[in-house]
Design an enzyme around this catalytic site. Structure first.
Site, PDB file in Angstrom:
ATOM      1  N   LYS A 183      -3.678  -9.925  -6.574  1.00  0.00           N
ATOM      2  CA  LYS A 183      -4.948 -10.183  -5.875  1.00  0.00           C
ATOM      3  C   LYS A 183      -6.066  -9.279  -6.423  1.00  0.00           C
ATOM      4  CE  LYS A 183      -6.008  -8.337  -1.887  1.00  0.00           C
ATOM      5  NZ  LYS A 183      -6.555  -7.981  -0.569  1.00  0.00           N
TER       6      LYS A 183
ATOM      7  N   LYS B 268       0.840  -1.208   0.000  1.00  0.00           N
ATOM      8  CA  LYS B 268       0.000   0.000   0.000  1.00  0.00           C
ATOM      9  C   LYS B 268       0.870   1.251   0.000  1.00  0.00           C
ATOM     10  CE  LYS B 268      -4.407  -1.765   1.087  1.00  0.00           C
ATOM     11  NZ  LYS B 268      -5.640  -1.820   1.817  1.00  0.00           N
TER      12      LYS B 268
ATOM     13  N   LYS C 134     -10.748  -4.409  -4.077  1.00  0.00           N
ATOM     14  CA  LYS C 134     -11.844  -3.471  -4.324  1.00  0.00           C
ATOM     15  C   LYS C 134     -11.327  -2.094  -4.729  1.00  0.00           C
ATOM     16  CE  LYS C 134     -13.161  -3.874   0.343  1.00  0.00           C
ATOM     17  NZ  LYS C 134     -11.979  -3.806   1.213  1.00  0.00           N
TER      18      LYS C 134
HETATM   19  N1  AQP Z   1      -8.965 -11.321  -3.644  1.00  0.00           N
HETATM   20  C1  AQP Z   1      -9.291 -11.844  -2.482  1.00  0.00           C
HETATM   21  N2  AQP Z   1      -9.420 -13.186  -2.357  1.00  0.00           N
HETATM   22  C2  AQP Z   1      -9.781 -13.745  -1.161  1.00  0.00           C
HETATM   23  N3  AQP Z   1     -10.022 -13.006  -0.052  1.00  0.00           N
HETATM   24  C3  AQP Z   1      -9.915 -11.672  -0.146  1.00  0.00           C
HETATM   25  N4  AQP Z   1     -10.103 -10.682   0.750  1.00  0.00           N
HETATM   26  C4  AQP Z   1      -9.860  -9.485   0.151  1.00  0.00           C
HETATM   27  N5  AQP Z   1      -9.538  -9.682  -1.132  1.00  0.00           N
HETATM   28  C5  AQP Z   1      -9.546 -11.027  -1.345  1.00  0.00           C
HETATM   29  C6  AQP Z   1     -10.507 -10.899   2.126  1.00  0.00           C
HETATM   30  O1  AQP Z   1     -11.637 -10.059   2.382  1.00  0.00           O
HETATM   31  C7  AQP Z   1     -11.608  -9.672   3.747  1.00  0.00           C
HETATM   32  C8  AQP Z   1     -11.834  -8.206   3.863  1.00  0.00           C
HETATM   33  O2  AQP Z   1     -10.754  -7.519   3.262  1.00  0.00           O
HETATM   34  P1  AQP Z   1     -10.487  -6.018   3.689  1.00  0.00           P
HETATM   35  O3  AQP Z   1     -11.638  -5.202   3.295  1.00  0.00           O
HETATM   36  O4  AQP Z   1     -10.127  -5.964   5.108  1.00  0.00           O
HETATM   37  O5  AQP Z   1      -9.236  -5.522   2.930  1.00  0.00           O
HETATM   38  P2  AQP Z   1      -8.246  -6.152   1.945  1.00  0.00           P
HETATM   39  O6  AQP Z   1      -7.773  -7.498   2.352  1.00  0.00           O
HETATM   40  O7  AQP Z   1      -7.175  -5.127   1.722  1.00  0.00           O
HETATM   41  O8  AQP Z   1      -9.211  -6.293   0.686  1.00  0.00           O
HETATM   42  P3  AQP Z   1      -9.185  -5.506  -0.643  1.00  0.00           P
HETATM   43  O9  AQP Z   1     -10.407  -5.878  -1.406  1.00  0.00           O
HETATM   44  O10 AQP Z   1      -7.871  -5.728  -1.319  1.00  0.00           O
HETATM   45  O11 AQP Z   1      -9.342  -3.995  -0.161  1.00  0.00           O
HETATM   46  P4  AQP Z   1      -8.477  -2.738  -0.525  1.00  0.00           P
HETATM   47  O12 AQP Z   1      -8.444  -2.681  -2.019  1.00  0.00           O
HETATM   48  O13 AQP Z   1      -9.204  -1.576   0.097  1.00  0.00           O
HETATM   49  O14 AQP Z   1      -7.132  -2.943   0.082  1.00  0.00           O
HETATM   50  C9  AQP Z   1     -10.274 -10.118   4.324  1.00  0.00           C
HETATM   51  O15 AQP Z   1     -10.468 -11.301   5.074  1.00  0.00           O
HETATM   52  C10 AQP Z   1      -9.449 -10.409   3.107  1.00  0.00           C
HETATM   53  O16 AQP Z   1      -8.481 -11.413   3.341  1.00  0.00           O
END
Ligand code: AQP
Length: 332
Positions: free
Chosen positions: A197, A115, A200
């Protein structure tokens, strides 16, 4: 464990529209714990501000994430569903845990490295100490299991280290939690770059399938998914795009990789991509319908937020009080 009951805890950031990665890696699995565990599922808005958010969008997504929890099958009578900033103990315990977390430990976190390279104009202290806030979230509820996608495993492991360190100094303060990583769906990859990965916050909307995408959009995105120059649907090293689609198809149908390879033997990638899009759209359609119904009643969502915050605060207060006492803070 709280009062002889095992505890499950997890959260999702309202930092963007939720994806099928969030759904398959996390939310879909949350309800499997509702019968045996005391479950706390949080909308972690304080984590979301570690990167810049538009206030109106953050507010809208906070309601939407809570509605999605319920639309994905989390019954608010069996699970405590709440918003992180409504329970001030999270931020208070996070400060305390910051004093028991080492700079070197936080520097090793891969999410911080990722990040900070994505947001090089805003490498703030919150982004760096994100894992101690996450440790506070988990430890406040004396959590036994944390269902997460594999990307969050490193943070849960750091949380365990912090809990063990604290318990050594002040015995029997925290339950030491275990991460629970679902076998299928633990890491859904981007459709545009399957070595990355699915996230969002990805700026390329075609790389991501959102839980709320309509049927045509879902099918179009899968049709455009990056694959390789072969035509045979098989799971193999180096075929990241097809491997990702096989995993997604498996998550939605419950079929094994072998069964999927047999089902598509002699068919091309076009047929397979269409089938993945269709099963995904079919599975999300009832979630979307329920979501729309829940979101149309904002007052009911706010009542739910209030109820969830009251329930969560009861447990959070107890743990924070115990910690403050052990540290030697004066109680009035
Ligand atoms: N691509 C993924 N595959 C499986 N699990 C995923 N998670 C996120 N992306 C995937 C799981 O979703 C939960 C919530 O995630 P988060 O909102 O805490 O943040 P994150 O892991 O940083 O998810 P994002 O979508 O990548 O958000 P941004 O883009 O804002 O950083 C967690 O259990 C995560 O493992």
């Amino acid at each position: 464990m709280f009062q002889d009951q095992l505890v499950s805890y997890s959260g999702v950031q309202p930092s963007g529209n939720l994806t099928i990665g969030n759904y398959l890696g996390a939310i879909r699995n949350f309800s499997t714990y509702s019968e045996k565990y005391k479950c706390f599922y949080c909308v972690v808005d304080e984590h979301a501000i570690t990167v810049r958010q538009n206030p109106a969008e953050l507010r809208r997504r906070t309601y939407e994430t809570l509605a999605l929890y319920m639309a994905c099958g989390l019954d608010p009578d069996k699970n405590t569903l709440y918003v992180q900033s409504h329970v001030h103990e999270h931020a208070e315990l996070a400060w305390i845990l910051n004093c028991y977390t080492m700079f070197g430990e936080l520097s090793r976190m891969t999410q911080f490295k990722d990040k900070s390279s994505k947001h090089s104009d805003n490498i703030n202290a919150g982004l760096f100490t994100y894992p101690t806030l996450m440790a506070a979230d988990i430890l406040l509820y004396q959590t036994d299991v944390v269902p997460v996608g594999i990307d969050q495993k490193q943070h849960v492991e750091l949380c365990r280290d912090i809990a063990e360190r604290f318990n050594q100094l002040y015995p029997c303060t925290f339950t030491v939690p275990e991460p629970i990583i679902a076998k299928s769906g633990m890491k859904i990859m981007s459709l545009a770059d399957p070595t990355k990965k699915m996230s969002k916050s990805d700026e390329n909307v075609n790389a991501v399938v959102y839980i709320l995408d309509d049927r045509d959009t879902i099918i179009r995105k899968f049709k455009r998914a990056v694959t390789d120059s072969e035509t045979c649907v098989r799971f193999a090293e180096g075929k990241d795009g097809i491997n990702n689609l096989i995993s997604i198809y498996s998550c939605f149908t419950g079929k094994s990789f072998d069964e999927i390879e047999k089902e598509f033997a002699g068919k091309g990638y076009g047929d397979f991509k269409l089938a993945v899009g269709e099963v995904c759209a079919d599975a999300l359609s009832p979630v979307q319908e329920k979501f729309r119904e829940l979101l149309s009643d904002k007052a009911a969502l706010e009542a739910q937020m209030r109820k969830g915050a009251e329930e969560a605060s009861y447990y959070a207060r107890r743990t924070l009080g115990k910690v403050q006492k052990k540290l030697g803070f004066v109680k009035l």
